[in-house]
Design a protein around this motif. Structure first.
Motif, short mmCIF file in Angstrom:
data_model
loop_
_atom_site.label_atom_id
_atom_site.label_comp_id
_atom_site.label_asym_id
_atom_site.label_seq_id
_atom_site.Cartn_x
_atom_site.Cartn_y
_atom_site.Cartn_z
N LEU A 43 0.83 -1.20 0.00
CA LEU A 43 0.00 0.00 0.00
C LEU A 43 0.87 1.26 0.00
N GLN A 44 1.95 1.24 0.78
CA GLN A 44 2.89 2.36 0.75
C GLN A 44 3.48 2.53 -0.64
N ARG A 45 3.89 1.43 -1.25
CA ARG A 45 4.48 1.51 -2.59
C ARG A 45 3.48 2.06 -3.59
N ALA A 46 2.23 1.56 -3.52
CA ALA A 46 1.22 1.99 -4.49
C ALA A 46 1.02 3.50 -4.43
N TYR A 47 0.89 4.03 -3.22
CA TYR A 47 0.69 5.48 -3.11
C TYR A 47 1.96 6.26 -3.45
N ALA A 48 3.13 5.76 -3.03
CA ALA A 48 4.37 6.47 -3.34
C ALA A 48 4.57 6.56 -4.86
N GLU A 49 4.42 5.45 -5.54
CA GLU A 49 4.65 5.44 -6.98
C GLU A 49 3.49 6.08 -7.74
N GLN A 90 -20.19 19.21 2.72
CA GLN A 90 -19.84 18.01 3.49
C GLN A 90 -19.06 16.99 2.67
N ASN A 91 -19.03 17.16 1.36
CA ASN A 91 -18.47 16.11 0.49
C ASN A 91 -17.34 16.57 -0.42
N THR A 92 -16.93 17.83 -0.34
CA THR A 92 -15.88 18.28 -1.25
C THR A 92 -14.55 17.56 -0.98
N THR A 93 -14.22 17.33 0.28
CA THR A 93 -12.98 16.59 0.57
C THR A 93 -13.11 15.14 0.15
N ARG A 94 -14.29 14.54 0.38
CA ARG A 94 -14.49 13.15 -0.05
C ARG A 94 -14.32 13.03 -1.56
N LEU A 95 -14.84 13.99 -2.30
CA LEU A 95 -14.69 13.96 -3.75
C LEU A 95 -13.23 14.11 -4.15
N LEU A 96 -12.55 15.06 -3.54
CA LEU A 96 -11.14 15.27 -3.86
C LEU A 96 -10.33 14.00 -3.66
N MET A 97 -10.49 13.36 -2.51
CA MET A 97 -9.73 12.14 -2.22
C MET A 97 -10.11 11.02 -3.18
N SER A 98 -11.38 10.96 -3.57
CA SER A 98 -11.84 9.91 -4.48
C SER A 98 -11.28 10.12 -5.89
N VAL A 99 -11.32 11.34 -6.38
CA VAL A 99 -10.73 11.61 -7.70
C VAL A 99 -9.23 11.34 -7.65
N GLY A 100 -8.59 11.69 -6.52
CA GLY A 100 -7.17 11.40 -6.38
C GLY A 100 -6.88 9.92 -6.49
N ASP A 101 -7.66 9.09 -5.79
CA ASP A 101 -7.46 7.65 -5.87
C ASP A 101 -7.72 7.13 -7.29
N LEU A 102 -8.72 7.70 -7.94
CA LEU A 102 -9.00 7.31 -9.33
C LEU A 102 -7.81 7.62 -10.23
N VAL A 103 -7.26 8.82 -10.12
CA VAL A 103 -6.12 9.21 -10.95
C VAL A 103 -4.91 8.31 -10.66
N ILE A 104 -4.68 8.02 -9.39
CA ILE A 104 -3.57 7.13 -9.04
C ILE A 104 -3.78 5.75 -9.66
N GLY A 105 -4.99 5.21 -9.52
CA GLY A 105 -5.28 3.90 -10.10
C GLY A 105 -5.10 3.89 -11.60
N TRP A 106 -5.55 4.96 -12.24
CA TRP A 106 -5.41 5.09 -13.70
C TRP A 106 -3.95 5.12 -14.13
#
Length: 566
Positions: free
Chosen positions: A355-361, A504-520
């Motif tokens: 998990l550390q590697r996935a986020y770092a890279e 209430q959801n702007t941070t949730r959206l930001l983190m979710s788009v971030g995870d999407l971009v990382i996965g992509w």
């Protein structure tokens, strides 16, 4: 004899991203660079980072700068001066300056790759060295007379600071009360108190030029009434640079902090007992737009700083896990005679490391991709992605470094290892240059709503092209989140309380788009390199499915939270 260093760089992954994933090679000819030269640059900066820049990392945390309230001055540790001087003498900072001001043209993604190496080794070295970049900005937007000042700043390597925040204003820059009064000679006298000023006072250079936001007498309220002024610590001859005496801007406090203790975070008082003389930047009252050029770069810098710390934290944890022997293999746990194994053989440790590697890279690919779109002439996409680099980069780095600590166990809590300092030094990245909550609001209201999601939809169109089912599923979840929030935004015109659901959801959206971009980007990397397949698969199977739950939580939002529940 090799120098022992806390820093573990990852030049191999930087090269992969720059040349294989992002295709920087086809841009180099326009900068009179080639692949071999860039490879040499990366090698040399890694040597500089892991050697003299990293050398004082722990020492200056334990022996931080000393503030003298009587003289309003700061004495920097000698060990840090050596690290700082090694960076400044190498003059890599010229790559962040306009060619017309003496800079070395280079792709932005190459510049930020080099910055990762230096910030991973010791971020404050880079942070104190920002004077040439400020000078480059002044050279670009200043008057002809100010361009000469910029040249002096570069020639004499003067330092600089960004001076926005005030004690009662915080992130609400438009509420600032520092005032500017024009003088008959065209100069201005600045009066007020500023807080949380990074590198606001030190003895690393002979002069510090402060870039100050202040409100001219008679200007209107809010950010539109602000102007930017250059206010030097020492007045000087505008042609020769010869120092003439102290200006009326003084450090009246240096904060005692949780981390990055060698970075002097100051309270600056202007014009209290003598005039603080400044000059209007560019001769125009356009302060917030001018300062946002600095802020955007600072947000990128903060994100890269956090990602760099995560990368070295992960590599330190991986190195430790490969040599720390403890417990038997889980398949033989009941066998008291079974040989002990290194902890990297334990499933839960491997989960944490992956998990550390996935986020770092993945985050490295994200910030470099963000720089690459600017290189390819798409500033709108760059603007969209900056909150992800800063907000998601800093939050995930802070989270993942706690897993680095877990990997080392009790040893990680000791100062014998660098992880505890990484955690302390990195937590600030979620706070300054706009907290994560502010990044989330900026992402939705300024980067999505303001352009009717045009840039976001272009990003989504690129993500759709990757033949990865986990990424496609995550994309559908994020699209549903965005559609729901845009509907609330529209409904708020008639039902104002609906905007609370968005908030209430702007941070949730930001983190979710971030995870999407990382996965992509991990999936794209896996198409290119077999070495990326395992980490992309892991992220797609263990992180991206969480977006479905986040979407369900978002869609169920009501405004009960906004009632008087306390």
């Amino acid at each position: 004899m090799a120098v022992m260093t806390h820093y573990r760089g990852n030049v191999g992954d930087l090269r992969f991203n720059l040349f294989e994933l992002l295709g920087m090679g086809d841009l180099l000819e326009g900068y009179e660079l080639d692949v071999d030269t860039v490879n040499d640059m990366l090698t040399e900066v890694e040597r500089l980072a892991s050697g003299p820049v990293a050398e004082s990392f722990a020492e200056v945390d334990r022996d931080p700068p000393v503030y003298d309230p009587a003289s309003h001055s700061v004495r920097m540790p000698e060990a840090f001066k050596r690290s700082y001087r090694a960076w400044m003498d190498a003059e890599w900072w010229r790559m962040d300056m306009p060619v017309a001001a003496g800079g070395q043209g280079a792709p932005r993604m190459l510049w930020w790759a080099l910055v990762e190496l230096i910030q991973g080794a010791q971020a404050p070295v880079f942070m104190f060295g920002g004077g040439p970049s400020f000078a480059g900005l002044l050279h670009t937007i200043g008057t002809p007379e100010q361009r000469r000042i910029a040249e002096i700043m570069i020639d004499r390597r003067w330092a600089a600071s960004m001076v926005l925040t005030e004690p009662d204003a915080g992130s609400d820059v438009g509420a600032g009360r520092t005032v500017a009064k024009q003088q008959d000679d065209g100069s201005w006298h600045i009066e007020g108190v500023k807080r949380f000023i990074t590198s606001g006072e030190h003895d690393l250079e002979e002069n510090i030029v402060h870039f100050v936001l202040a409100r001219p007498v008679g200007a209107g309220p809010g950010t539109k009434g602000l102007s930017m002024f250059v206010v030097p610590k020492y007045l000087f001859d505008a042609e020769t640079g010869e120092l003439k005496g102290r200006n009326g801007v003084y450090a009246t406090n240096v904060e005692k902090k949780m981390g990055i203790k060698v970075s002097t975070t100051c309270e600056l008082t202007l014009g209290a007992n003598e005039p603080a003389v400044g000059w209007l930047v560019g001769g125009v009252h356009d302060g917030i737009a001018q300062m946002f050029k600095v802020i955007e770069s600072a947000r990128m810098q903060v994100g890269v700083k956090a990602i760099a710390a995560l990368s070295t934290g992960y590599l330190n944890a991986l190195e430790y896990a490969k040599i720390r022997v403890q417990g038997a293999d889980l398949t033989r746990a009941a066998d008291k005679t079974a040989p002990r194994v290194t902890i990297d053989r334990h499933p839960d440790v491997r989960r944490m490391l992956m998990l550390q590697r996935a986020y770092a890279e993945g985050l490295r690919s994200t910030y470099l991709y963000t720089a690459s779109v600017l290189d390819r002439g798409d500033p709108g996409m760059n603007d969209l992605l900056l909150p992800i680099v800063k907000g998601v980069g800093s939050e995930r780095a802070s989270e993942m470094l706690m897993l680095s600590l877990q990997t080392l166990g009790g040893s990680g809590f000791l100062q014998d290892y660098p992880i505890e300092q990484y955690i302390r030094d990195t937590k600030i990245d979620t706070l300054y240059e706009g907290t994560t909550g502010i990044q989330g609001q900026d992402f939705f209201f300024r980067k999505i709503v303001r352009d009717n999601a045009e840039c976001l939809n272009r990003l989504f169109a690129q993500i759709e092209q990757v033949p990865d089912e986990a990424v496609k599923g995550a994309l559908a979840e994020v699209r549903a989140m965005v559609d729901t929030m845009l509907a609330w935004q529209k409904a708020a015109k008639d039902q104002p309380d609906e905007i609370y659901k968005v908030g209430q959801n702007t941070t949730r959206l930001l983190m979710s788009v971030g995870d999407l971009v990382i996965g992509w980007l991990l999936a794209r990397s896996a198409q290119i390199s077999e070495q990326k397949v395992a980490v992309s698969k892991f992220f797609g199977e263990t992180v991206l499915p969480e977006l479905s739950v986040r979407r369900q939580i978002l869609e169920r939002t009501d405004n009960a939270l906004m009632e008087d529940v306390w």
